[in-house]
Design an enzyme around this catalytic site. Structure first.
Site, PDB file in Angstrom:
ATOM      1  N   ASP A   1     -11.698   3.524   6.794  1.00 24.17           N
ATOM      2  CA  ASP A   1     -11.619   4.409   7.948  1.00 24.17           C
ATOM      3  C   ASP A   1     -11.765   5.858   7.497  1.00 24.17           C
ATOM      4  O   ASP A   1     -11.581   6.199   6.323  1.00 24.17           O
ATOM      5  CB  ASP A   1     -10.283   4.221   8.675  1.00 24.17           C
ATOM      6  CG  ASP A   1     -10.179   2.853   9.344  1.00 24.17           C
ATOM      7  OD1 ASP A   1     -11.226   2.234   9.591  1.00 24.17           O
ATOM      8  OD2 ASP A   1      -9.036   2.412   9.590  1.00 24.17           O
TER       9      ASP A   1
ATOM     10  N   CYS B   1     -73.038  -2.001  14.581  1.00 24.12           N
ATOM     11  CA  CYS B   1     -73.150  -3.464  14.577  1.00 24.12           C
ATOM     12  C   CYS B   1     -72.359  -4.064  15.727  1.00 24.12           C
ATOM     13  O   CYS B   1     -71.196  -3.709  15.958  1.00 24.12           O
ATOM     14  CB  CYS B   1     -72.649  -4.015  13.245  1.00 24.12           C
ATOM     15  SG  CYS B   1     -72.599  -5.820  13.162  1.00 24.12           S
TER      16      CYS B   1
ATOM     17  N   CYS C   1     -69.320  -6.346  13.670  1.00 21.45           N
ATOM     18  CA  CYS C   1     -68.270  -5.686  12.862  1.00 21.45           C
ATOM     19  C   CYS C   1     -67.929  -4.288  13.351  1.00 21.45           C
ATOM     20  O   CYS C   1     -67.018  -3.648  12.812  1.00 21.45           O
ATOM     21  CB  CYS C   1     -68.671  -5.650  11.389  1.00 21.45           C
ATOM     22  SG  CYS C   1     -69.971  -4.459  10.993  1.00 21.45           S
TER      23      CYS C   1
END
Length: 501
Positions: free
Chosen positions: A308, A83, A86
């Site tokens: 830490d 198509c 599409c």
């Protein structure tokens, strides 16, 4: 339309489509067929009725026979054409990842193919949301044919009605068959199935006969109101789009509290110049055990603050979240308890976990609110340059809420903005475990230069700098309060008090 092609009265869906086909504007249908527009796009563009899922149950060849006036000359070659609008999407034809042409006669056949691809991903789900993505060429060609129809058939009522897009039309065609194939409902689910259509190649396979000049010419024609239209008005594509199916689950979250028993374990993975810093990380130990149980793609570790690498996390533990991306399954609470036990009973015992559980996405708000309000309690081993005296202990314990000013510490200036922050040392507070009436000093037997300092602080306080002063960048500090040099030897976090976590 030929009455001989009419379906039997028992085929209700086909009957409705047949009647809809007979009602279409015959001249417009012939125009679009001659341009190379597919049957389902014609229904989408010409019909005044809503685009319905019934169209998925009728094959393209049957639709064409109903749309044509009995002239089925060269029908097979017409059927095989892609198509021009599409690009095969509504024809239910596509190329797979191996460039193999896949053609479905109806929506249920297409849904079965999608189901196989979804099941290969291994997801567990009982509902899904369907998403469709198409190339821009489809949008451009769709706009061009709509402009043509509105110009040529402007007096017709059907041409003024709102038209459904190609991707929304595909959803109409395949959603019900897909729900039936997957045995799942469709809603705004956290599990998404995404159908992505892309042109086979913008240069080689998708021979674009519409040059930039021709596109500009077409656009100029639209602006001037021209209704001339031919196949050359479109970007022609001779092969259907490549379809890829992607499944994605929205992130899921697990919460808990962690303990860090080692002074050589970072919170997150820490690599400098390809060399690992520390023995392991909390992130890897916890996240690395949760991820396999979820069969996820990856994870992120989030915590309410950080310590830490040389600081232990003890007491009640630090709240954390593990965010798992695209999980295939959600482990049961029993499985999470097994993960927790595995971490806690590891041979090295670097990290511990408690209260591990699945939690909803609202946890983010809780974490952000809690971070702003939380208090943390510490135990610091402090050395001072002179012997500790009783008056020192009295002066420390007599302090009330202590406001301090801290400039960004020298040790983090390379990665933090140079700011000055006011922070509070809570000289009266309460731990989740042990009541703390004031900042507390604990003598160490046999060593007058060392003592343990217990304190509760506002979130974001730099404890090390509060002890040694950071070259005067934190004021007051423990050193300035005692009037001597003070250094921190070791630090433990003994409590993080944060809401419901």
């Amino acid at each position: 339309m030929s009455d001989e092609a009419k379906p039997s009265s028992g085929e209700h869906k086909s009957g409705r489509v047949y009647e809809a086909a007979r009602s279409l504007h015959s001249t417009a249908v012939k125009d679009l067929l001659s341009l190379g527009v597919c049957e389902r796009c014609i229904f989408r563009l010409v019909s005044v009725e809503p685009f319905v899922s019934d169209l998925s149950s009728v094959s393209a060849s049957t639709l064409r026979s109903w749309l044509e006036s009995g002239d089925e000359e060269d029908a097979s070659s017409e059927e095989s054409r892609v198509c021009i609008v599409c690009l095969g999407v509504l024809q239910l034809v596509f190329s797979d990842a191996k460039q193999t042409l896949v053609r479905s006669e109806c929506g249920s056949d297409y849904a079965a193919r999608i189901m196989d691809l979804v099941k290969e991903e291994g997801h567990e789900f009982d509902s899904f949301a369907l998403e469709v993505s198409v190339p821009s060429t489809i949008v451009e060609n769709d706009r061009a044919v709509l402009f043509y129809l509105k110009g040529k058939y402007k007096s017709e009522g059907w041409v003024q009605s709102e038209k459904i897009s190609v991707k929304d039309a595909l959803k109409v065609l395949v959603l019900d068959p897909l729900k039936a194939s997957l045995g799942a409902k469709s809603d705004s689910s956290s599990f998404h199935i995404r159908l992505t259509y892309s042109k086979a190649s913008d240069e080689a396979q998708c021979a674009s006969e519409t040059t930039k000049h021709e596109r500009k010419k077409r656009k100029t024609g639209e602006e001037n109101g021209s209704t001339c239209m031919s196949e050359n008005s479109f970007e022609k594509v001779y092969e259907p789009c490549i379809l890829s199916v992607h499944c994605n689950k929205m992130p899921i979250f697990f919460s808990g509290r962690y303990f860090k028993y080692s002074r050589n374990v970072s919170q997150s993975r820490w690599i400098i110049d390809d060399e690992r810093m520390g023995e392991a990380s909390v992130e890897e130990i916890i996240g690395g055990n949760i991820l396999p149980a979820c069969f996820g793609d990856s994870y992120k570790f989030h915590a309410a603050g950080r310590e830490d690498i040389d600081v232990r996390m003890l007491g009640s533990g630090r709240p954390f979240l593990v965010e798992v991306q695209n999980s295939r399954k959600c482990p049961s609470q029993e499985s999470l308890m097994e993960i927790e036990e595995k971490i806690n009973n590891s041979e090295k015992k670097l990290v511990g976990v408690k209260d591990l559980k699945f939690i909803g996405s609202q946890c983010w708000a809780m974490m952000r609110e809690g971070e702003a309000e939380k208090q943390k309690q510490y135990a610091a081993l402090v050395w001072i340059s002179r012997p500790l005296e009783e008056k020192d202990i009295n002066s420390i314990t007599a302090l009330k809420e202590l406001k301090i000013l801290q400039k960004t510490p020298v040790r983090v200036l390379h990665r933090r903005s140079p700011l000055e922050r006011e922070r509070t040392i809570h000289c009266k507070g309460q731990s989740l475990l042990v009541p703390i009436l004031r900042m507390k000093v604990e003598k160490i037997k046999g060593s007058s230069h060392y003592f343990l300092l217990h304190l509760c602080t506002q979130a974001g306080t730099y404890i090390k700098e509060f002890v040694h002063g950071d070259l005067g960048r934190t004021s007051p500090s423990m050193g300035s309060i005692l009037g001597c040099r003070a250094e921190i030897i070791q630090l433990d976090v003994t409590d993080v008090k944060m809401g419901d976590f």
